[in-house]
Structures are given as C-alpha cells and as structure tokens.
Design an enzyme around this catalytic site. Sequence first.
Site, short mmCIF file in Angstrom:
data_model
loop_
_atom_site.label_atom_id
_atom_site.label_comp_id
_atom_site.label_asym_id
_atom_site.label_seq_id
_atom_site.Cartn_x
_atom_site.Cartn_y
_atom_site.Cartn_z
N CYS A 40 0.82 -1.22 0.00
CA CYS A 40 0.00 0.00 0.00
C CYS A 40 0.85 1.26 0.00
O CYS A 40 0.69 2.14 -0.85
CB CYS A 40 -0.93 0.00 1.21
SG CYS A 40 -1.85 1.55 1.40
N VAL A 81 -5.24 -7.63 -13.33
CA VAL A 81 -6.36 -8.55 -13.13
C VAL A 81 -6.55 -8.91 -11.66
O VAL A 81 -7.32 -9.82 -11.33
CB VAL A 81 -6.17 -9.84 -13.97
CG1 VAL A 81 -6.22 -9.52 -15.44
CG2 VAL A 81 -4.86 -10.54 -13.63
N GLY A 129 -7.89 -5.72 -17.49
CA GLY A 129 -8.59 -5.75 -16.20
C GLY A 129 -9.26 -4.44 -15.89
O GLY A 129 -8.60 -3.40 -15.85
N HIS A 137 -23.82 22.37 4.97
CA HIS A 137 -24.19 22.88 3.65
C HIS A 137 -23.30 24.06 3.29
O HIS A 137 -23.04 24.91 4.13
CB HIS A 137 -25.66 23.33 3.65
CG HIS A 137 -26.10 23.94 2.37
ND1 HIS A 137 -26.44 23.18 1.27
CD2 HIS A 137 -26.25 25.25 2.02
CE1 HIS A 137 -26.77 23.99 0.28
NE2 HIS A 137 -26.68 25.25 0.71
N ASP A 145 -4.25 -8.74 3.69
CA ASP A 145 -4.48 -9.40 2.41
C ASP A 145 -4.29 -10.90 2.45
O ASP A 145 -4.94 -11.65 1.71
CB ASP A 145 -3.55 -8.83 1.34
CG ASP A 145 -3.93 -7.43 0.90
OD1 ASP A 145 -4.85 -6.84 1.51
OD2 ASP A 145 -3.30 -6.92 -0.05
#
Length: 455
Positions: A41, A259, A175, A439, A300
């Site tokens: 990472c 992929v 991919g 907002h 992982d």
Amino acid sequence: MNEFDVIVLGGGPGGYIAAERLGHAKKRVLLVEADALGGTCLNVGCIPTKALLNAAKTYAHAKHGAKLGVNAGDISVDWPTMQKWKKQTVDTLVGGVGQAEKKAGVTVVKGHGTFDGPGKVTVDGTQYTGKHVILATGSVPVMPPIPGAKDNPKVVDSTGMLAIEEIPARLAVIGGGVIGLEFASLFAMLGSEVTVVEMLPEIVPFMDDELAAQLRKGLADVKFKLECKVTAIDGGTVKYVTLAGAEESVEADVVLMAVGRRPLVQGWGAENSGLEFSGKGIVVDDRMRTNLPNVWAVGDVTGRSLLAHAAYRMGEIAVANILDPEAHRRGEIMRWNTIPWAVYSAPEAAGIGLTEKQAAAAGYTVGKVTVPAYLSGRFVAEEGVKAPGACKLVYDADSLTVLGVHVLGSYASEMVWGASVVLETELSITDLRQVVFPHPTVSELIREAAWAAKI
C-alpha cells in the site's frame, strides 16, 4: 534476547498497525519485514498512485480551467518531477511508520521471515520466539498465463507501471477493476490513448451495476472493451476475443496487467506449519484467529478483503483479542459487511454494504433510490450540472434499514466513512433523514437520497 510477547510477520498496514498498538500496550513486540515498512500500500500501491493521480488531476483542472475563468496558458506535464513527488511522498510516510514503531517500543528486524509453527519465527537464520504470532504477509499481483505475457518487456504489473520512465502514448490495461481503472484514469488525464480490456460485462464487479455503468461513461477518455477475453500478447499487441467470437486486437506501447492480487501464502513456511489455508488465503474467524493456537492472520493474506483499511481493522481486532480474550464479547470482532471501498479515478466512486443485486439475492424486499449529484450545490459549483455523479441507497423495504450506500463523483472517498457509521449502527431511512449535514457539501447527496426514497 530473542523472546517476545508477540511476533508480527509482515510490515504492511495490518502488520505495522498491530505492532504499534501492541507496543503502546507495553507488550514486547518484534516486527519482521523483508523490504520497506508500509508494505504494498505505502510503497507501490495506495500512496504512490494517489500522489500521481493528484498531479494528473491538477493538470486536468488547469487544462479545463478556462470555463471557470482561470486561464493557465501553456501548461505541460513533467513526468520526472511527478515521479520525484511520488517518491518524496512515499519516503516521508515510510519514515513516519518507522518513527511510530520506534516510539511504541517495537523492535523492527529487516529480513526474510519464516514461520516455523506456533510461537516460532526465523529471520535469516536467527530464530525468535513469541507467545503469539501475527501473520501479515500480504499479497502479490496476479499474472495469468497469457501466451506472450511472460518476459515481455512491454508487459508490466502495477509495481512496474509506477516505475515507467515516460508516459506511454498508448496504454492497454488488462482488467477493469480498481487497479486497472485508477491507472487508466491517471494516464488518460496525462494524454495517453488508453484501452481497457475486461472479460466481464461491466467494470468494477463488486460495484452496483447502475453506478458502475455511470462511472464507465464518466471516464470518457478511456476506451472500454467489455466481455472480451485476452488470448495472447505479441510485443505490444493485445489480442482478444469478443463475446460474439470475433478476434480483435489493440496496439500499445505499454501493457498493464491489472487482473487483481492474490494472498501471499507461499515462501514463508505456511506449507509445513499445519496452518489451514488455500490459494484464497489463510482461514481465520471473526477474531482473526487461525486454526493454530495463538497464531493470528491479518490483512491481504487472509483473502477476506484486500484493502489497506480492512487490514488496519483486522490488525486492531487481533490486538484487542490478544490483550483480552473476552474482547469479542464487547464487539471486538471483524464485521466483514461494513468495509467501505473506493476507486480514486476521475470521477471517484465509493461504496459500502450491499448492492441492489446482492440485496435481492440475500432475500430482502429491496428498496432503492438514486439521486443525481447536481442536487448538491457544491457539486454544481465545482463540477457543473453535466458532470457525472450520483448517490444510491439500497434498503430493506420492510424495516427501512439501510443496506448499502453507493456514491459516484467528487469527494466520494471522503464521505463514505459516514456511510460506514450508517451501516455499523443499522440506521434506517427515517433515521438518516434526521442527520444534519453541513451545507454546501457533496455529502448532502446522502441526505437527498434518504428524502427521495419512497417509504
């Protein structure tokens, strides 16, 4: 002294966060890493790609700034400087991880670690013992056996793509998942002619179909070849077969193999340890325990969720249950259904929970609502009315409980954490209507969607 309370094998997100937490809990911790702290990472994944994507987005904003009254003049891309920025970012953060481990009192050993069974890890000939072992060996890119791909200098994986010396005029991406799309978006913004070849009917297979289609259309400068199976690569020529059986090809200067990734379960001792695992990863329960006593696995390598933030949480869950065997009773368990995901392309996409299709398959009476991003004043002010963007809520039509939140558009990755809270606390559509959003923000789209739901 080679005796520790906990040995952590692997210094990626799951491993280093677990080591740090344990160190602060006054445990004697050994962290073993063969390469640089931070794992895939930080070194060749999440962080370097975001550094380059931010540079590309800055370039794209400057190119199109005239419509906002900002004339940048003659602008260009300096790839070596972009790479320098990427390296500076990575080096800074890797150093930060090292300092954090040092501050926590963690002993860091650089070298190839081998798991010898419960309580034992050998690093380059030296054996260390620990009451607990956390396995965090990570994952590696998948390289399918496509004829012509192996030893082809024009074919690279994600790590190789980050190190290319110049921007390719033509890029073929095999991919259409997260990795493929982020690189496709990056180089399309930088001027490359990009083609994505994907075997499935739609990009990002775990994404809600409705928003996935919108994301694909939003990547207007990328060509997509869906339902196409790559059959061979000859130099820079990617050959594929369409669903109808037609043989076609695309020419490229660089071919990115994207992929996916697979858990790294070979080469560090798992095979001879009695550990229960398969090609899909190490088997763990919701406390991150393996089948071996006092042996844990996070990140992982479990194959459960190949995301850095999921690894962080897995590491924390393992730590909580190491420190207190009763921690699971107060909720310190891994809730796999509340892990958010994000695609940092332009436009961004993010989501959490069930898609409409998944909710129906799970037996829910599905309620759904989708609102366009132009309902947000900030989105219109920054992106314009025609920019791609939307928010979709999926909910149980009987109980009105929110089952999934899916967002496309700017700031999607920054607002999805709020959706995590919605699912963690099992809020309903009526509960969500009572939440006050600042907002103007793009996050107000979640509120707009809640009020648009027909309940």
